[in-house]
Scaffold this motif. Structure first.
Motif, mmCIF file in Angstrom:
data_model
loop_
_atom_site.group_PDB
_atom_site.id
_atom_site.type_symbol
_atom_site.label_atom_id
_atom_site.label_comp_id
_atom_site.label_asym_id
_atom_site.label_seq_id
_atom_site.Cartn_x
_atom_site.Cartn_y
_atom_site.Cartn_z
ATOM 1 N N VAL A 99 0.836 -1.204 0.000
ATOM 2 C CA VAL A 99 0.000 0.000 0.000
ATOM 3 C C VAL A 99 0.865 1.246 0.000
ATOM 4 C CG1 VAL A 99 -1.553 1.331 1.437
ATOM 5 C CG2 VAL A 99 -2.013 -1.047 1.032
ATOM 6 N N ALA A 100 1.949 1.230 0.778
ATOM 7 C CA ALA A 100 2.818 2.402 0.846
ATOM 8 C C ALA A 100 3.468 2.671 -0.505
ATOM 9 C CB ALA A 100 3.885 2.194 1.918
ATOM 10 N N THR A 101 3.951 1.594 -1.157
ATOM 11 C CA THR A 101 4.558 1.782 -2.486
ATOM 12 C C THR A 101 3.527 2.308 -3.465
ATOM 13 O OG1 THR A 101 5.856 -0.166 -1.960
ATOM 14 C CG2 THR A 101 6.013 0.676 -4.171
ATOM 15 N N GLY A 103 0.990 4.218 -2.750
ATOM 16 C CA GLY A 103 0.785 5.631 -2.476
ATOM 17 C C GLY A 103 1.869 6.499 -3.098
ATOM 18 N N VAL A 104 3.130 6.101 -2.897
ATOM 19 C CA VAL A 104 4.226 6.909 -3.430
ATOM 20 C C VAL A 104 4.205 6.889 -4.953
ATOM 21 C CG1 VAL A 104 6.716 7.146 -3.511
ATOM 22 C CG2 VAL A 104 5.622 6.568 -1.394
ATOM 23 N N ALA A 105 3.912 5.719 -5.547
ATOM 24 C CA ALA A 105 3.880 5.650 -7.011
ATOM 25 C C ALA A 105 2.784 6.546 -7.582
ATOM 26 C CB ALA A 105 3.665 4.203 -7.449
ATOM 27 N N LEU A 106 1.616 6.577 -6.911
ATOM 28 C CA LEU A 106 0.543 7.443 -7.410
ATOM 29 C C LEU A 106 0.919 8.911 -7.273
ATOM 30 C CD1 LEU A 106 -2.583 5.538 -6.185
ATOM 31 C CD2 LEU A 106 -1.814 5.863 -8.502
ATOM 32 N N ALA B 77 5.689 6.664 3.663
ATOM 33 C CA ALA B 77 4.842 6.917 2.496
ATOM 34 C C ALA B 77 4.062 8.204 2.668
ATOM 35 C CB ALA B 77 3.893 5.749 2.287
ATOM 36 N N LEU C 145 11.574 3.399 -0.193
ATOM 37 C CA LEU C 145 10.483 4.376 -0.290
ATOM 38 C C LEU C 145 10.986 5.788 -0.066
ATOM 39 C CD1 LEU C 145 7.485 2.657 1.408
ATOM 40 C CD2 LEU C 145 7.641 3.427 -0.910
ATOM 41 N N ILE C 166 10.821 3.082 -9.454
ATOM 42 C CA ILE C 166 9.835 2.422 -8.607
ATOM 43 C C ILE C 166 9.488 1.058 -9.175
ATOM 44 C CG2 ILE C 166 7.461 2.491 -7.777
ATOM 45 C CD1 ILE C 166 7.629 5.395 -7.470
#
Lengths: 132, 276, 499
Positions: A99-101, A103-106, B77, C145, C166
């Protein structure tokens, strides 16, 4: 042949995870739209989570919560009666990481859209080549 | 690119299929994964920590350090989304359009002119966002407190039923996001501003690391909750149970705040003016 | 206190990372001192750990008080402590440098910048010190991250480069997780020492074979080994200067440490030499990486992009040392990790200083740079010499050991590749020195007008001191390289390696 069919049928969970993972990997590498790549990434990570959970299954076992009445002695704790808790613990972590990845990708995709006005990979490469 | 993708997928898939043939049977209680380390967890959780939910005990006590790392991941994040997207300078539009509802007249006010007072009679019609239905607003407003109550139950009852900090925190975050979706982002920002969200986010994971550091100060290793027994009194087993509860609260706070913060930044692309 | 050192070195930057948003919202100028103080603690802790390990051999730390394999264990030995000291020194020096650089490039985002920077260093430290395979994955994701966030804020092509990073980074980390899952499936444990004990009986199993391949490919992506290096040049070029200087010396080298850990501690070296010929494949890919990286670097006209391709080539050197799998080769690889940390730190800090003054890094703007910034460029010269391999800088000694290792393995093609890539390094680095030394691209023999006087316009002291410290580090680690070898590195090599 007989053993091949029996292994195929008895381990169908594992075949399923491999197919899901390959769909995700293909989407990540081949698709042109950036959001589709992100969806592929999510499918890829979910397939790995499915794999880990499949490790922990046990035939005829119940969920890993020890049932006991309030203030009474618990029923006898036999390991074969409860499924393996460790993969579930590990996958709680992996879900949060996915989920964290995501979020950052979006967030990165939002910045890309603000800069290039498009989310298609070939158009972005063309714009980058034109502006030097 | 399609060819490279196809070839690597076929190679990768082939390798994985090749590996599956040697797997232990699915659901076999005698497989190495079920006989080496996990029987200890199943047999000794109740005696060591008095927590019946084995997954919570392993998550927050035996492998509590991994959970600290995981909470840090969600905090990272949230901070990364804030770092990338947040746009603090206000972009004032050149003119605004209002409609006077009783008479139907459209007003155009240039930059610098006097804006009408906030009331039901004047409706802004230049923003892209359209207000939602009365039915949606009322239903969500009725449901949100129950969702939050359920989320607090999930956090607190993580010892006895499936649940815990992450699950409850996500439900709490979802409640606030539902409010932001059904009303608008500005009302949600009034109720829970970004500053409060950031403070909650940092405080929650600070509670987790702080509990561990407290155990460190008492002389035992990091995240060894039996040290809390020497600080607060009581026996080590109960201290472990309370220690697990304390870190679950920290985790719930951080996850809730992170979900809400990421939603604020992503849905408005950093400008915090209009959400979805 | 002494036995709590392993956890203090991770907890200090971690808790500082949680304090920085709160403190920074109150007063922005407190972030920088807090970050520097938070990274001074790991420096002290890692030096203490190294001393303890050199005095008494390896030791372990049980988190939560649970003994492994039921709890998470921190296993400290020579390899760990060596890499930990490198990480803490380089991150401390770069953080001192960051004050002016961040203020000029990202003036309104100082607080989250320092938070993410501290989290990245925490992730790297946690990855190195952990003895539990899944814990390594969690800290790998923390550092990844924060790295994505830090790089995406850069200029120009940064968001697009970050997106590619990413995608590839997630594939790498997920392959690593898959490999760990396969190992868990057949052994039932996640602890590295326990895996090392249980795996040798299972080497014939196909599951272990698949696990080994996936672990190697996953870590290879994170390490930017050819042909999986496509993310690196874009990501390091467009990132802000401090971020490039922090990430380039450290991130891929920690991935290389993880590779050594998996190949030689969790699996016995014999597995990767005989059962799957991974070491042979690794050394051939490394040889190609050295040539390809250097050739691409020659073609670049932007200093940071050139240095990024140089990183790809240097990763080739380290991978060659690992792939040779003999005593001299692995010593060369470990010395090269030390060398790379200081050298790449030095040259990326210089590139950041040039960007600070000239606002760009394009080589055509470099004329008269030696007169404008003499101290900075002299440090760059020392870095260049180390990259090429001129004594007494550390680059010479690590390349010497790699050459001796190739000779001992009887592989003369690698010797030739090493020498050719050194020559290619000379080509592109001396081109930069030439462009920066003279007023015009070529020295002017028929001079009519007098030389123009150029005032010295150096960077501020808070940026100058870290650059000189890095240059001093290059020289010191070169001069004392034999001491480092005999005290630390000789204990890291597995016993079964023949020289």
């Amino acid at each position: 042949m007989e053993t091949l069919i029996s292994t195929f049928i008895s381990k169908y969970n594992y075949w399923g995870y491999i197919i899901l993972m390959m769909i995700g990997l293909y989407a990540m590498m081949v698709k042109n739209n950036l959001v589709k790549k992100i969806i592929g990434m999510n499918i890829f990570q979910t397939a790995i989570i499915l794999f880990y959970i499949s490790i922990g299954a046990k035939k005829g076992a119940s969920i890993p919560i020890i049932t006991h009445a309030f203030n009474a002695a618990p029923v006898s704790i036999h390991p074969a009666g409860y499924i393996n808790p460790l993969p579930h613990v590990l996958m709680l972590t992996a879900i949060v990481v996915a989920v964290a990845t995501l979020g950052v990708a979006l967030a990165v995709i939002v910045i890309i859209y603000q800069r290039y006005e498009t989310l298609e990979l070939d158009e972005i490469l063309k714009i980058r080549k034109e502006t030097g | 690119m399609k060819l490279i993708g196809l070839i690597s997928v076929i190679l990768c898939g082939g390798l994985l299929f090749f590996g599956v043939t040697d797997f232990p049977g699915w659901g076999d209680p005698a497989s190495p994964a079920s006989t080496h380390v996990s029987p200890y967890y199943i047999q000794n959780t109740l005696a060591d920590t008095s927590v019946p939910n084995i997954v919570t005990a392993v998550l927050a006590d035996y492998r509590g350090y991994d959970t600290l790392g995981e909470t840090t991941v969600i905090f990272t994040a949230a901070i990364a989304c804030f770092f990338l997207l947040r746009f603090t300078r206000r972009l004032e539009p050149k003119e605004r359009f209002y409609r006077h509802v009783p008479t139907g007249i459209t007003l155009r006010i240039s930059h610098g002119g006097k804006l009408p007072v906030e009331s039901e009679a004047f409706e802004r019609i230049d923003s892209l966002w359209s207000p939602h239905d009365v039915i949606i607003k009322t239903t969500c407003r009725l449901v949100v407190p129950f969702i939050q109550l359920f989320a607090l139950y999930v956090i607190a009852h993580g010892h006895y039923s499936p649940g815990g900090g992450f699950q409850g925190g996500v439900i709490l975050g979802a409640a606030m996001i539902l409010y932001a979706l059904s009303y608008d982002l500005r009302s949600a920002l009034l109720r829970m501003s970004e500053k409060i969200g950031a403070i909650f986010c940092a405080t929650g994971v600070f509670i987790y690391a702080g509990t561990g550091a407290l155990c460190l100060l008492s002389g035992l290793n990091f995240l060894d909750y039996s040290a809390l027994a020497t600080v607060f009194g009581g026996d080590p087993v109960a201290a472990r149970s309370h220690g697990i509860f304390a870190v679950e609260i920290g985790v719930g706070m951080t996850v809730m705040a992170a979900m809400i913060w990421i939603y604020y930044n992503l849905s408005s692309a950093g400008k915090h003016d209009e959400g979805l | 206190m002494a036995q709590q050192l392993p956890i203090l070195l991770v907890v200090a930057p971690l808790m500082a990372a949680f304090l920085v948003p709160i403190v920074g919202w109150w007063n922005k100028r407190l972030c920088y001192p807090l970050a520097v103080a938070a990274l001074a603690a790991p420096l002290v802790c890692t030096l203490g750990i190294l001393k303890q390990v050199m005095a008494g051999g390896g030791f372990s730390y049980h988190l939560g008080g649970w003994s492994p394999p039921w709890g998470i264990e921190y296993a400290l030995d020579y390899l760990n402590s060596f890499v930990l000291v490198i990480i803490s020194i380089v991150s401390f020096i770069v953080t001192i440098y960051s004050k002016e650089s961040v203020r000029s490039e990202l003036p309104d985002k100082i607080t989250p910048f320092y938070t993410l920077l501290l989290l990245m260093v925490t992730g790297l430290l946690g990855m190195t010190v952990s003895g539990d395979a899944f814990n390594v994955f969690v800290f790998l994701e923390i550092s990844s991250l924060s790295c994505y966030g830090l790089i995406a804020i850069g200029s120009d092509g940064a968001p697009f480069a970050t997106f590619r990073y990413i995608i590839m980074g997630t594939i790498g980390a997920s392959f690593y997780l898959l490999g760990v899952g396969y190992l868990y499936l057949v052994t039932g444990t996640l602890n590295m020492a326990d895996l090392a004990r249980l795996l040798p009986q299972l080497y014939a199993s196909r599951v272990v074979l698949t696990a080994g391949i996936f672990l190697l490919v996953g870590i290879g992506i994170k390490m930017a080994l050819f042909p999986l290096h496509a993310w690196l040049p874009g990501a390091y070029t467009y990132a802000p200067s401090t971020v490039s200087a922090m990430v380039a010396p450290l991130y891929t080298k920690v991935a290389a440490y993880l590779l050594i850990r998996i190949m030689f501690t969790v699996f016995q070296p014999a597995f990767f030499i005989e059962v799957i010929p991974a070491t042979t494949l690794l050394s051939w890919l490394a040889a190609i990486a050295m040539l390809v990286g250097s050739i691409y670097a020659i073609a670049q006209s932007d200093l940071k992009r050139m240095l990024s391709y140089s990183v790809v080539a240097q990763i080739g050197y380290i991978a060659l040392g690992i792939g040779l799998a003999n005593r001299l080769g692995l010593s060369g690889a470990l010395l090269h990790i030390l060398n790379e940390a200081f050298t790449k730190g030095c040259v990326f800090l210089v590139a950041g200083a040039i960007v600070f003054k000239l606002k760009s890094c394009r080589l055509e703007n470099f004329n008269n740079l030696y007169r404008k910034m003499p101290f900075t460029m002299s440090a760059f010269t020392i870095g260049t010499f180390s990259m090429i391999g001129i004594p007494p800088t550390s680059g010479f000694f690590s390349k010497l050991y790699l050459l001796l290792g190739s000779v001992a393995a009887g592989n003369w093609i690698f010797v030739a590749v090493l020498l050719v890539s050194t020559l290619l390094n000379v080509v592109y680095f001396f081109r930069v020195i030439q462009l920066a030394s003279f007023e015009k691209p070529m020295p002017d023999y028929a001079r009519i007008t007098p030389y123009e006087t150029v005032a010295m316009d150096e960077v501020p002291l808070s940026m100058q001191i870290p650059i000189q410290l890095m240059a001093a580090g290059i020289l010191l680690s070169g001069i004392f390289s034999s001491r480092i070898l005999s005290a630390v590195i000789v204990h890291i090599i597995p016993k079964s390696f023949t020289p």
